[in-house]
Design a protein around this motif. Structure first.
Motif: not given
Length: 102
Positions: A34, A36, A4-6
């Protein structure tokens, strides 16, 4: 790996329309998203995006094709931060229990 890297990324609007941003070289479309899962399986970065669409068979590949642009933007964001483009991008269709490489 990153879950969940924004990200926030400025993209040239002409990528979406030849007329968009014409004449203004500083005009950008701001994209926030984001990813996943961003991971390195030993050959470089890869992106995995989970989808809950209820599709199967031929519809699954058509739907995957629709998501290709989204994954290109995700790859652009990863490249902007780490300086290397991801080697592979994947869609994991949870309902169909299938993974499609984009």
């Amino acid at each position: 790996h990153l879950r969940e890297w924004p990200f926030t990324l400025g993209i040239d609007p002409s990528r979406y329309s030849a007329e968009a941003g014409a004449g203004d070289t500083e005009d950008l479309v701001l994209v926030r998203g984001i990813i996943d899962l961003l991971f390195d399986a030993g050959e470089g970065w890869e992106i995995l995006d989970y989808k809950t669409d209820n599709v199967r068979g031929e519809d699954l590949q058509r739907r995957a094709d629709l998501y290709a642009g989204q994954l290109r933007i995700y790859a652009d964001a990863a490249e902007a931060v780490w300086g290397k483009r991801p080697k592979r991008c994947w869609l994991a269709f949870l309902t169909a229990r299938q993974i499609v490489e984009i």
